[in-house]
Design an enzyme around this catalytic site. Structure first.
Site, PDB file in Angstrom:
ATOM      1  N   TYR A 130      -9.440  28.941   2.463  1.00 42.61           N
ATOM      2  CA  TYR A 130      -9.590  27.473   1.822  1.00 42.61           C
ATOM      3  C   TYR A 130      -8.571  27.066   0.951  1.00 42.61           C
ATOM      4  O   TYR A 130      -8.298  25.558   1.316  1.00 42.61           O
ATOM      5  CB  TYR A 130     -10.959  27.463   0.988  1.00 42.61           C
ATOM      6  CG  TYR A 130     -12.051  28.390   1.463  1.00 42.61           C
ATOM      7  CD1 TYR A 130     -12.527  28.657   2.913  1.00 42.61           C
ATOM      8  CD2 TYR A 130     -12.973  28.896   0.559  1.00 42.61           C
ATOM      9  CE1 TYR A 130     -13.580  29.113   3.335  1.00 42.61           C
ATOM     10  CE2 TYR A 130     -14.178  29.564   1.034  1.00 42.61           C
ATOM     11  CZ  TYR A 130     -14.430  29.719   2.463  1.00 42.61           C
ATOM     12  OH  TYR A 130     -15.441  30.290   2.682  1.00 42.61           O
ATOM     13  N   LYS A 132     -10.672   5.435   2.686  1.00 40.74           N
ATOM     14  CA  LYS A 132      -9.918   4.857   2.085  1.00 40.74           C
ATOM     15  C   LYS A 132     -10.876   3.802   1.266  1.00 40.74           C
ATOM     16  O   LYS A 132     -11.362   2.819   1.662  1.00 40.74           O
ATOM     17  CB  LYS A 132      -8.823   4.291   2.877  1.00 40.74           C
ATOM     18  CG  LYS A 132      -7.921   3.318   2.325  1.00 40.74           C
ATOM     19  CD  LYS A 132      -6.991   2.561   3.554  1.00 40.74           C
ATOM     20  CE  LYS A 132      -6.169   1.865   2.778  1.00 40.74           C
ATOM     21  NZ  LYS A 132      -5.151   1.420   3.987  1.00 40.74           N
ATOM     22  N   GLU A 165      -5.361   7.035  11.097  1.00 41.34           N
ATOM     23  CA  GLU A 165      -5.443   7.583  12.302  1.00 41.34           C
ATOM     24  C   GLU A 165      -4.335   8.641  12.509  1.00 41.34           C
ATOM     25  O   GLU A 165      -4.662   9.955  12.939  1.00 41.34           O
ATOM     26  CB  GLU A 165      -5.444   6.847  13.410  1.00 41.34           C
ATOM     27  CG  GLU A 165      -6.778   5.802  13.476  1.00 41.34           C
ATOM     28  CD  GLU A 165      -6.460   4.486  12.977  1.00 41.34           C
ATOM     29  OE1 GLU A 165      -5.730   4.536  11.856  1.00 41.34           O
ATOM     30  OE2 GLU A 165      -7.332   3.682  13.213  1.00 41.34           O
ATOM     31  N   GLU A 173       0.791  -1.213   0.154  1.00 42.55           N
ATOM     32  CA  GLU A 173       0.069   0.006  -0.117  1.00 42.55           C
ATOM     33  C   GLU A 173       0.844   1.208  -0.087  1.00 42.55           C
ATOM     34  O   GLU A 173       0.626   2.264  -0.655  1.00 42.55           O
ATOM     35  CB  GLU A 173      -0.906   0.022   1.279  1.00 42.55           C
ATOM     36  CG  GLU A 173      -2.102  -1.153   1.221  1.00 42.55           C
ATOM     37  CD  GLU A 173      -2.942  -0.808   2.328  1.00 42.55           C
ATOM     38  OE1 GLU A 173      -4.086  -0.386   2.430  1.00 42.55           O
ATOM     39  OE2 GLU A 173      -2.246  -1.049   3.606  1.00 42.55           O
TER      40      GLU A 173
END
Length: 120
Positions: free
Chosen positions: A55, A100, A75, A23
């Protein structure tokens, strides 16, 4: 004191995060929401862009972490973004959600989502 909520929803970026080496090596798409709660009464009273949350700066902050760093845990990534938002914009609260879509699980799943809430 008034609280104002600013949300950037579904920022889509490609990053190299995940529990497995493949990954982190191959990378994948991530979807990120950032919600900022701040006292923007001074910006509202003056109608000044300089006193509100920019922004594009929020987007670039998220982009920098997602694209240029590598995390094992979503996390950890969400936590770093939330802490950076609080620091950069003197916000009262930052909520970061990361989805994800491509999860290495043997089964049918739409996505995994992690949410972190940081309060100043």
């Amino acid at each position: 004191m008034a609280e104002y909520r600013i949300s950037l929803e579904n920022i889509v970026l490609y990053g190299h995060h995940g529990a497995t080496e493949s990954e982190r090596e191959l990378g994948q798409r991530f979807e990120i929401d950032v919600e900022i709660i701040a006292d923007l009464s001074e910006a509202v009273a003056s109608d000044s862009m300089k006193k509100t949350v920019n922004y594009e700066k929020v987007f670039r902050l998220v982009e920098s972490e997602v694209v240029h760093e590598k995390y094992h845990l979503l996390e950890s990534l969400a936590d770093k973004i939330a802490r950076d938002v609080l620091e950069e914009f003197s916000a009262l609260q930052a909520v970061v959600r990361i989805r994800k879509p491509s999860v290495p699980i043997a089964g049918s799943i739409d996505h995994v989502e992690v949410e972190v809430v940081h309060t100043a």
